[in-house]
Motif scaffolding. Structure first.
Motif, short mmCIF file in Angstrom:
data_model
loop_
_atom_site.label_atom_id
_atom_site.label_comp_id
_atom_site.label_asym_id
_atom_site.label_seq_id
_atom_site.Cartn_x
_atom_site.Cartn_y
_atom_site.Cartn_z
N PRO A 119 -76.10 5.72 44.45
CA PRO A 119 -75.66 7.23 44.21
C PRO A 119 -76.68 8.10 43.69
CG PRO A 119 -73.45 5.85 43.91
CD PRO A 119 -74.85 5.16 43.59
N ARG A 120 -77.15 8.98 44.48
CA ARG A 120 -78.32 9.75 43.91
C ARG A 120 -77.96 10.97 42.90
NH1 ARG A 120 -78.53 13.67 49.62
NH2 ARG A 120 -76.86 12.71 49.46
N GLY A 121 -76.24 11.81 43.10
CA GLY A 121 -75.61 11.95 41.23
C GLY A 121 -76.21 13.31 41.45
N GLY A 122 -76.20 13.70 40.07
CA GLY A 122 -77.19 15.67 40.38
C GLY A 122 -78.52 14.75 39.34
N SER A 123 -79.47 13.55 39.96
CA SER A 123 -80.49 13.95 39.05
C SER A 123 -80.97 13.45 40.49
CB SER A 123 -80.66 12.96 37.82
OG SER A 123 -79.98 11.61 38.77
N PRO A 124 -82.78 13.88 40.32
CA PRO A 124 -83.71 13.39 40.92
C PRO A 124 -83.22 11.90 41.44
CG PRO A 124 -84.83 14.40 39.97
CD PRO A 124 -83.28 14.39 38.97
N HIS A 125 -83.15 11.72 42.71
CA HIS A 125 -83.05 9.58 43.18
C HIS A 125 -84.11 9.35 43.14
CE1 HIS A 125 -81.76 6.46 45.90
NE2 HIS A 125 -80.20 7.32 45.71
N PRO A 156 -71.59 17.76 52.60
CA PRO A 156 -73.01 17.15 51.44
C PRO A 156 -73.87 17.00 52.44
CG PRO A 156 -70.25 16.27 50.86
CD PRO A 156 -70.69 16.62 52.66
N VAL A 157 -74.68 16.69 52.15
CA VAL A 157 -76.22 16.81 53.57
C VAL A 157 -76.37 15.18 53.25
CG1 VAL A 157 -79.03 16.78 53.42
CG2 VAL A 157 -76.98 18.96 52.58
N PRO A 158 -76.32 15.02 54.61
CA PRO A 158 -76.32 13.64 54.74
C PRO A 158 -77.64 13.28 53.81
CG PRO A 158 -76.18 14.59 56.67
CD PRO A 158 -76.25 15.30 56.27
N LEU A 159 -77.56 12.49 53.49
CA LEU A 159 -79.54 11.01 52.76
C LEU A 159 -80.45 10.80 54.27
CD1 LEU A 159 -80.39 10.87 50.56
CD2 LEU A 159 -79.52 8.66 50.66
N VAL A 160 -79.45 10.32 55.55
CA VAL A 160 -79.96 9.75 56.29
C VAL A 160 -80.61 10.68 57.80
CG1 VAL A 160 -80.78 8.23 58.57
CG2 VAL A 160 -79.48 7.22 56.14
N PRO A 161 -81.85 10.90 57.79
CA PRO A 161 -82.53 12.15 59.01
C PRO A 161 -82.12 11.86 60.18
CG PRO A 161 -84.68 10.99 58.14
CD PRO A 161 -83.32 9.63 57.58
N GLY A 162 -81.32 12.87 61.11
CA GLY A 162 -79.95 12.65 62.00
C GLY A 162 -78.90 12.49 61.64
N LEU A 196 -80.89 -4.02 59.18
CA LEU A 196 -80.57 -2.45 59.75
C LEU A 196 -79.03 -2.27 58.59
CD1 LEU A 196 -80.49 -2.87 63.43
CD2 LEU A 196 -82.11 -2.07 61.51
N ASP A 197 -78.03 -0.40 58.88
CA ASP A 197 -77.59 -0.03 57.77
C ASP A 197 -77.05 1.65 58.62
OD1 ASP A 197 -76.69 -0.03 55.29
OD2 ASP A 197 -78.21 1.79 55.48
N VAL A 198 -75.96 1.66 58.00
CA VAL A 198 -75.74 3.21 58.33
C VAL A 198 -75.50 3.93 57.09
CG1 VAL A 198 -75.23 3.00 60.67
CG2 VAL A 198 -73.71 2.59 59.04
N ASP A 199 -75.12 5.07 57.00
CA ASP A 199 -74.54 5.86 55.97
C ASP A 199 -73.56 6.39 55.73
OD1 ASP A 199 -74.83 6.63 52.88
OD2 ASP A 199 -76.45 7.32 52.73
N THR A 200 -72.11 5.98 55.80
CA THR A 200 -71.52 7.51 55.63
C THR A 200 -70.86 7.93 54.99
OG1 THR A 200 -69.62 4.79 55.60
CG2 THR A 200 -70.53 5.34 57.69
N ARG A 201 -71.67 7.78 53.58
CA ARG A 201 -70.61 8.06 52.47
C ARG A 201 -71.05 9.74 53.01
NH1 ARG A 201 -75.11 5.19 48.30
NH2 ARG A 201 -76.81 6.47 50.30
N PHE A 202 -72.01 10.42 53.28
CA PHE A 202 -72.17 11.84 52.99
C PHE A 202 -70.80 12.65 54.36
CE2 PHE A 202 -72.85 11.12 57.61
CZ PHE A 202 -73.08 12.03 58.32
N ALA A 203 -69.71 12.25 54.64
CA ALA A 203 -69.13 12.42 55.09
C ALA A 203 -67.05 11.65 55.04
CB ALA A 203 -68.29 11.39 56.97
N ARG A 204 -67.58 11.35 53.47
CA ARG A 204 -66.24 11.32 53.31
C ARG A 204 -65.57 12.23 52.90
NH1 ARG A 204 -68.58 5.73 50.16
NH2 ARG A 204 -68.42 4.54 52.16
#
Length: 204
Positions: A119-125, A156-162, A196-204
């Motif tokens: 998780p990115r949290g509030g600090s630089p990742h 929330p802004v998605p981490l993964v482009p697209g 391979l991977d998908v990141d669904t965290r932005f959509a929760r």
């Protein structure tokens, strides 16, 4: 009964010599004939969903060819009675991958990958250079997506482009569409099995 319909298209692969086939009159006539038949059976369409590999090499000039094809196709769909919203996620061919193996090396190390996915949290990742490298690889697609697709969902802004979320509303019906870039860990021509991977965290 209200219905929400969509047309799914994949692997246009604009950019190679073969992609000119889609502009050939005979091929175009066949495509329009098929679209007309499909539209009679399953239209009108509320969304045109493009799922990756729009181009061969992810270059800006290739996305210009995608634009030319889509403009022509959307004009024909309008004649049939459909004015769909365009939704798209990229494929592995839609990125200009760096020549360096640095991104692939970082992703294939289990400890480094766990850190990158933390998780990115509030600090630089901690993985900022990695994600900036990915953003750069997919920037031509991202610029095209910003131009052709609806404004990003106000979450929330998605981490993964697209990646995107869009809600289609029609006659009291609502359909949520979640677009996930499953190609972001391709890193060029490497063997991708197990990485391979998908990141669904932005959509929760």
């Amino acid at each position: 009964m209200a219905r929400i319909n969509w047309l799914h298209v994949s692997d246009l692969r604009m950019g190679s010599g073969q992609s000119t086939m889609l502009f050939h009159p005979d091929v175009r006539d066949g495509l329009e004939r098929d679209l007309r038949q499909l539209h009679a059976e399953a239209g009108p369409w509320d969304a045109l969903i493009l799922t990756g590999n729009l181009t061969e090499n992810g270059l800006p000039r290739e996305f210009e060819r995608v634009d030319a094809f889509l403009d022509s196709m959307l004009a024909y769909l309008a004649e049939l009675g459909s004015t769909p919203v365009v939704l798209a996620v990229p494929g592995g061919q839609d990125a200009s991958w760096p020549r360096s193996d640095e991104l692939a090396t970082a992703w294939r190390d289990p400890a480094a990958r766990a850190l990158l996915r933390a998780p990115r949290g509030g600090s630089p990742h901690a993985g900022r250079p990695f994600w900036e490298g990915l953003a750069s690889a997919f920037e031509p697609f991202s610029e095209w997506q910003r131009r052709r697709c609806p404004e990003r969902w106000a979450g929330p802004v998605p981490l993964v482009p697209g990646d995107f979320v869009h809600v289609i509303e029609k006659d009291g019906c609502r359909l949520g569409v979640l677009g996930l870039n499953s190609a972001y860990a391709h890193f060029g021509a490497s063997d991708h099995a197990g990485f391979l991977d998908v990141d669904t965290r932005f959509a929760r």
